[in-house]
Design an enzyme around this catalytic site. Structure first.
Site, PDB file in Angstrom:
ATOM      1  N   LYS A  86       0.827  -1.214   0.000  1.00 44.79           N
ATOM      2  CA  LYS A  86       0.000   0.000   0.000  1.00 44.79           C
ATOM      3  C   LYS A  86       0.864   1.269   0.000  1.00 44.79           C
ATOM      4  CE  LYS A  86      -2.171   0.230   3.865  1.00 44.79           C
ATOM      5  NZ  LYS A  86      -1.485   1.294   4.604  1.00 44.79           N
ATOM      6  N   ARG A  90      -8.768   3.929   9.805  1.00 51.49           N
ATOM      7  CA  ARG A  90      -8.579   2.531  10.197  1.00 51.49           C
ATOM      8  C   ARG A  90      -9.800   2.001  10.954  1.00 51.49           C
ATOM      9  NH1 ARG A  90      -2.975   2.488   9.307  1.00 51.49           N
ATOM     10  NH2 ARG A  90      -1.863   0.962  10.517  1.00 51.49           N
ATOM     11  N   ARG A 102      11.092  -7.838   5.220  1.00 55.58           N
ATOM     12  CA  ARG A 102      11.102  -6.386   4.994  1.00 55.58           C
ATOM     13  C   ARG A 102      12.172  -5.699   5.844  1.00 55.58           C
ATOM     14  NH1 ARG A 102       5.929  -2.326   5.069  1.00 55.58           N
ATOM     15  NH2 ARG A 102       5.891  -2.586   7.321  1.00 55.58           N
ATOM     16  N   ARG A 131      11.501  -3.076  11.336  1.00 53.39           N
ATOM     17  CA  ARG A 131      10.611  -2.349  12.244  1.00 53.39           C
ATOM     18  C   ARG A 131      10.212  -3.260  13.399  1.00 53.39           C
ATOM     19  NH1 ARG A 131       6.127   0.515   8.524  1.00 53.39           N
ATOM     20  NH2 ARG A 131       4.834  -0.246  10.214  1.00 53.39           N
ATOM     21  N   ARG A 179      -1.658  -7.355  14.133  1.00 53.04           N
ATOM     22  CA  ARG A 179      -2.063  -6.213  13.308  1.00 53.04           C
ATOM     23  C   ARG A 179      -3.047  -6.654  12.224  1.00 53.04           C
ATOM     24  NH1 ARG A 179       3.404  -4.121  11.212  1.00 53.04           N
ATOM     25  NH2 ARG A 179       2.288  -2.419  10.244  1.00 53.04           N
TER      26      ARG A 179
HETATM   27  P1  AMP Z   1       1.367   1.853   9.268  1.00 51.30           P
HETATM   28  O1  AMP Z   1       2.703   2.394   8.866  1.00 51.30           O
HETATM   29  O2  AMP Z   1       0.231   2.475   8.509  1.00 51.30           O
HETATM   30  O3  AMP Z   1       1.326   0.340   9.236  1.00 51.30           O
HETATM   31  O4  AMP Z   1       1.131   2.274  10.796  1.00 51.30           O
HETATM   32  C1  AMP Z   1       2.016   1.873  11.813  1.00 51.30           C
HETATM   33  C2  AMP Z   1       1.335   1.977  13.163  1.00 51.30           C
HETATM   34  O5  AMP Z   1       0.910   3.340  13.402  1.00 51.30           O
HETATM   35  C3  AMP Z   1       0.066   1.152  13.313  1.00 51.30           C
HETATM   36  O6  AMP Z   1       0.351  -0.196  13.682  1.00 51.30           O
HETATM   37  C4  AMP Z   1      -0.662   1.923  14.419  1.00 51.30           C
HETATM   38  O7  AMP Z   1      -0.075   1.661  15.690  1.00 51.30           O
HETATM   39  C5  AMP Z   1      -0.354   3.359  14.071  1.00 51.30           C
HETATM   40  N1  AMP Z   1      -1.364   3.946  13.141  1.00 51.30           N
HETATM   41  C6  AMP Z   1      -1.155   4.383  11.865  1.00 51.30           C
HETATM   42  N2  AMP Z   1      -2.287   4.854  11.327  1.00 51.30           N
HETATM   43  C7  AMP Z   1      -3.251   4.724  12.286  1.00 51.30           C
HETATM   44  C8  AMP Z   1      -4.641   5.017  12.334  1.00 51.30           C
HETATM   45  N3  AMP Z   1      -5.288   5.527  11.273  1.00 51.30           N
HETATM   46  N4  AMP Z   1      -5.302   4.743  13.497  1.00 51.30           N
HETATM   47  C9  AMP Z   1      -4.682   4.225  14.563  1.00 51.30           C
HETATM   48  N5  AMP Z   1      -3.377   3.904  14.579  1.00 51.30           N
HETATM   49  C10 AMP Z   1      -2.653   4.144  13.452  1.00 51.30           C
END
Ligand code: AMP
Length: 209
Positions: A13, A88, A127, A153, A164
């Site tokens: 994504k 989300r 990754r 990460r 997740r």
């Molecule tokens: P991502 O890089 O989009 O996978 O986000 C990494 C982490 O940031 C997620 O596992 C959440 O802990 C937090 N996060 C990112 N976007 C959101 C969102 N829209 N709502 C809640 N937590 C978020």
């Protein structure tokens, strides 16, 4: 063009969002990036978000909604954009709808990248990321931009990834219904090389335009 890109963590994504932004000249709004930057800079929002992000849980809606609404209410608000990683939850979708309505910015489409859980777990185990420029790689080594050693990460560990994914599926049920009801949701097969998936996304966006 105003788009939301949905897909499980590790579905490609972020990569697709970056390509679409470069080629269609759109602003990339990634709440993951916004949160990681806030954590790195140790802002109050970053300190509040850190324990959730590190353990792979969702940050509370109220905090994320505030960060996103701030972006859209600034004088340099984005007019054409891709939202990546937001909303989300249904509560976030409702908050987004409100702020976009207030700013008279209608969405054109929401795109759902489809990739199976097992494929995601395989991909994320491979990754590696540059901690400086965030470029993803598929093996350990050095960043090709000269930033030094690549890292993984904390939230890419298998157990965290499974957690997740479970949260993703749970929330996606309502989000899918919310945007499908509005006639915005377009499904795209996310398995394939980057350019193939990109062309599939363009196809559904063209069909929409
Ligand atoms: P991502 O890089 O989009 O996978 O986000 C990494 C982490 O940031 C997620 O596992 C959440 O802990 C937090 N996060 C990112 N976007 C959101 C969102 N829209 N709502 C809640 N937590 C978020």
């Amino acid at each position: 063009m105003r788009i939301i890109l949905f897909g499980p963590p590790g579905s490609g994504k972020g990569t697709q969002a970056k390509l679409l932004c470069q080629r269609l000249n759109l602003a990339h709004i990634s709440t993951g990036d916004i949160l990681r930057e806030a954590i790195q800079r140790q802002t109050p929002a970053g300190l509040e978000a850190k324990p959730y992000v590190v353990s792979g849980q969702l940050v509370p809606d109220e905090l994320v909604n505030r960060l996103v609404a701030d972006r859209f209410r600034r004088s340099d608000r984005p007019e054409r954009f891709i939202l990546d990683g937001y909303p989300r939850t249904r509560a976030q979708a409702v908050a987004l709808n409100e702020v976009l309505g207030e700013q008279a910015l209608d969405l054109d489409a929401t795109v759902l990248l489809k990739v199976s859980d097992d494929e995601i777990v395989r991909r994320l185990g491979r990754r590696w990321i540059c901690p400086v420029c965030q470029t993803p790689y598929t093996a350990p080594g050095q960043c090709t931009q000269g930033h030094g050693a690549l890292t993984q990460r904390d939230d890419d560990q298998e157990e965290t990834v499974r957690r997740r994914l479970a949260i993703y599926h749970q929330n996606m049920v309502e989000l899918d219904a919310y945007y499908r009801d509005k006639g915005l949701m377009k499904d795209v097969d996310g398995v394939g090389d980057i350019e193939t998936v990109y062309q599939r996304i363009l196809e559904v966006l063209r069909a929409k335009a």
